[in-house]
Write an enzyme that holds these catalytic residues in place. Structure first.
Site, PDB file in Angstrom:
ATOM      1  N   SER A 124       0.850  -1.202   0.000  1.00 30.63           N
ATOM      2  CA  SER A 124       0.000   0.000   0.000  1.00 30.63           C
ATOM      3  C   SER A 124       0.876   1.238   0.000  1.00 30.63           C
ATOM      4  O   SER A 124       1.916   1.275   0.679  1.00 30.63           O
ATOM      5  CB  SER A 124      -0.885   0.020   1.249  1.00 30.63           C
ATOM      6  OG  SER A 124      -1.530   1.276   1.356  1.00 30.63           O
ATOM      7  N   TYR A 137      -2.817  -1.336   9.857  1.00 28.68           N
ATOM      8  CA  TYR A 137      -2.788  -1.638   8.414  1.00 28.68           C
ATOM      9  C   TYR A 137      -1.447  -1.198   7.804  1.00 28.68           C
ATOM     10  O   TYR A 137      -0.779  -1.969   7.103  1.00 28.68           O
ATOM     11  CB  TYR A 137      -3.960  -0.923   7.758  1.00 28.68           C
ATOM     12  CG  TYR A 137      -4.036  -1.032   6.265  1.00 28.68           C
ATOM     13  CD1 TYR A 137      -4.672  -2.114   5.653  1.00 28.68           C
ATOM     14  CD2 TYR A 137      -3.501  -0.042   5.432  1.00 28.68           C
ATOM     15  CE1 TYR A 137      -4.751  -2.207   4.275  1.00 28.68           C
ATOM     16  CE2 TYR A 137      -3.578  -0.127   4.066  1.00 28.68           C
ATOM     17  CZ  TYR A 137      -4.206  -1.207   3.478  1.00 28.68           C
ATOM     18  OH  TYR A 137      -4.283  -1.299   2.109  1.00 28.68           O
TER      19      TYR A 137
HETATM   20  P1  NAP Z   1     -11.267  -5.472  -1.718  1.00 28.03           P
HETATM   21  O1  NAP Z   1     -12.129  -5.155  -2.875  1.00 28.03           O
HETATM   22  O2  NAP Z   1     -11.836  -5.477  -0.339  1.00 28.03           O
HETATM   23  O3  NAP Z   1     -10.550  -6.884  -1.991  1.00 28.03           O
HETATM   24  C1  NAP Z   1      -9.819  -7.534  -0.996  1.00 28.03           C
HETATM   25  C2  NAP Z   1     -10.136  -9.002  -1.113  1.00 28.03           C
HETATM   26  O4  NAP Z   1      -9.357  -9.720  -0.109  1.00 28.03           O
HETATM   27  C3  NAP Z   1     -11.618  -9.278  -0.801  1.00 28.03           C
HETATM   28  O5  NAP Z   1     -12.136 -10.224  -1.721  1.00 28.03           O
HETATM   29  C4  NAP Z   1     -11.539  -9.868   0.591  1.00 28.03           C
HETATM   30  O6  NAP Z   1     -12.606 -10.742   0.893  1.00 28.03           O
HETATM   31  C5  NAP Z   1     -10.238 -10.604   0.534  1.00 28.03           C
HETATM   32  N1  NAP Z   1      -9.747 -10.960   1.853  1.00 28.03           N
HETATM   33  C6  NAP Z   1      -9.764 -10.182   2.967  1.00 28.03           C
HETATM   34  N2  NAP Z   1      -9.264 -10.883   4.006  1.00 28.03           N
HETATM   35  C7  NAP Z   1      -8.951 -12.107   3.534  1.00 28.03           C
HETATM   36  C8  NAP Z   1      -8.416 -13.280   4.119  1.00 28.03           C
HETATM   37  N3  NAP Z   1      -8.127 -13.340   5.436  1.00 28.03           N
HETATM   38  N4  NAP Z   1      -8.215 -14.377   3.354  1.00 28.03           N
HETATM   39  C9  NAP Z   1      -8.543 -14.346   2.047  1.00 28.03           C
HETATM   40  N5  NAP Z   1      -9.045 -13.278   1.429  1.00 28.03           N
HETATM   41  C10 NAP Z   1      -9.262 -12.172   2.176  1.00 28.03           C
HETATM   42  O7  NAP Z   1     -10.031  -4.474  -1.640  1.00 28.03           O
HETATM   43  P2  NAP Z   1      -9.026  -3.897  -2.774  1.00 28.03           P
HETATM   44  O8  NAP Z   1      -9.101  -2.437  -2.664  1.00 28.03           O
HETATM   45  O9  NAP Z   1      -9.204  -4.577  -4.070  1.00 28.03           O
HETATM   46  O10 NAP Z   1      -7.647  -4.329  -2.109  1.00 28.03           O
HETATM   47  C11 NAP Z   1      -6.782  -5.304  -2.675  1.00 28.03           C
HETATM   48  C12 NAP Z   1      -5.410  -5.130  -2.031  1.00 28.03           C
HETATM   49  O11 NAP Z   1      -4.905  -3.836  -2.377  1.00 28.03           O
HETATM   50  C13 NAP Z   1      -5.452  -5.198  -0.507  1.00 28.03           C
HETATM   51  O12 NAP Z   1      -4.299  -5.892  -0.048  1.00 28.03           O
HETATM   52  C14 NAP Z   1      -5.401  -3.745  -0.105  1.00 28.03           C
HETATM   53  O13 NAP Z   1      -4.843  -3.588   1.172  1.00 28.03           O
HETATM   54  C15 NAP Z   1      -4.518  -3.162  -1.193  1.00 28.03           C
HETATM   55  N6  NAP Z   1      -4.668  -1.703  -1.368  1.00 28.03           N
HETATM   56  C16 NAP Z   1      -5.787  -1.164  -1.950  1.00 28.03           C
HETATM   57  C17 NAP Z   1      -5.842   0.225  -2.128  1.00 28.03           C
HETATM   58  C18 NAP Z   1      -7.006   0.897  -2.787  1.00 28.03           C
HETATM   59  O14 NAP Z   1      -6.932   2.110  -3.036  1.00 28.03           O
HETATM   60  N7  NAP Z   1      -8.099   0.209  -3.091  1.00 28.03           N
HETATM   61  C19 NAP Z   1      -4.811   1.042  -1.700  1.00 28.03           C
HETATM   62  C20 NAP Z   1      -3.720   0.463  -1.109  1.00 28.03           C
HETATM   63  C21 NAP Z   1      -3.646  -0.920  -0.958  1.00 28.03           C
HETATM   64  P3  NAP Z   1     -13.954 -10.109   1.572  1.00 28.03           P
HETATM   65  O15 NAP Z   1     -14.451  -9.077   0.626  1.00 28.03           O
HETATM   66  O16 NAP Z   1     -14.826 -11.274   1.719  1.00 28.03           O
HETATM   67  O17 NAP Z   1     -13.483  -9.537   2.871  1.00 28.03           O
END
Ligand code: NAP
Length: 234
Positions: A124, A137
């Site tokens: 992140s 986080y």
């Molecule tokens: P998202 O749409 O919430 O996707 C995250 C996925 O990970 C969801 O399907 C979630 O399942 C799953 N997950 C959570 N805990 C888990 C576990 N213990 N075991 C297996 N799967 C699990 O979020 P996203 O924004 O696409 O994020 C993807 C990655 O990018 C994450 O690592 C996040 O920290 C990182 N990130 C995102 C942003 C941003 O701007 N969006 C910025 C910085 C970093 P559930 O939905 O069922 O919980």
């Protein structure tokens, strides 16, 4: 064609990465807490080693040895530091950093056997800048960056590259949940105005970077933290 595992691949960024790797011609398996029911999606909590190992055994049997791993599963937590109890802290670290530990250890034997591997960890941009109310986080994601660099040094000689992509401000369900709860520190539009390229990131932006890092031609790139953030935290 290789076999890839994408964690968190049922939603947002992970989903776009899984789709991109399929388009790139790979066999893709997804590990996620809530699979959408597509083929080769496994219901797995990445912080639970028994579940990870069981899924990997099935994936190997169905799709062959795994030589590509993208760790996208992530859990956010917004809370003032003095209000975070240690169990909650541990839970965030267990998923965001521990999940990477388990999944990398689970696939490494296949990569070592093949003498080739690609690991991309989705960290992140907040690990570069810090983020108020997100200390657990951010700490876990900074750990992912450190782990990435260390593994790159350890496994480079075995033909395995390890890189991290820290996204910044990507329009996903996670970001929208934060916006709905008023935790974004302004509206989406405010953030767009603070972003040099003047738009929110798309999951496909992150997927494109992963696709490149996984490609044959990226074999001389390892231990890198490739920010994909529209110029926000460079
Ligand atoms: P998202 O749409 O919430 O996707 C995250 C996925 O990970 C969801 O399907 C979630 O399942 C799953 N997950 C959570 N805990 C888990 C576990 N213990 N075991 C297996 N799967 C699990 O979020 P996203 O924004 O696409 O994020 C993807 C990655 O990018 C994450 O690592 C996040 O920290 C990182 N990130 C995102 C942003 C941003 O701007 N969006 C910025 C910085 C970093 P559930 O939905 O069922 O919980």
């Amino acid at each position: 064609m290789r076999t890839a595992v994408v964690t968190g691949g049922s939603s947002g960024i992970g989903r776009a990465i899984a789709e991109r790797l399929r388009k790139d011609g790979h066999r893709v398996a997804v590990l996620d807490l809530n699979p959408t029911g597509e083929e080769f999606e496994y219901k797995v909590d990445v912080s639970d080693r028994t579940q990870v190992d069981a899924a990997l055994a099935e994936i190997r049997a169905e799709l062959g040895p795994v030589t590509i791993l993208v760790n996208g599963a992530g859990l956010e937590l917004y809370k003032r530091f003095h209000n975070i109890d240690y169990d909650t802290w541990q839970k965030v670290v267990a998923v965001n950093l521990g999940g990477v530990f388990h999944c990398v250890q689970a696939v490494l034997p296949d990569m070592l056997e093949a003498g080739w591997g690609r690991i991309v960890n989705i960290s992140s941009s907040s690990a570069q800048s810090g983020q108020q109310f997100m200390s657990a986080y951010v700490s876990s994601k900074a750990g992912v960056n450190g782990l990435t660099k260390s593994l790159a040094l350890e496994y480079g000689p075995s033909g395995i590259t390890v890189n991290a992509v820290p996204p910044g401000f990507v329009d996903t369900p996670m970001l929208r949940r934060s916006e709905e709860k008023g935790l974004l520190g302004g509206t989406l539009e405010d953030h767009i105005q603070r972003t040099p390229v003047r738009r929110a990131g798309k999951p496909e932006d992150i997927a494109a970077a992963c696709s490149f890092l996984i490609s044959e031609e990226a074999g001389y790139i390892t231990g890198q933290i490739l920010g994909v953030n529209g110029g926000r935290n460079t």
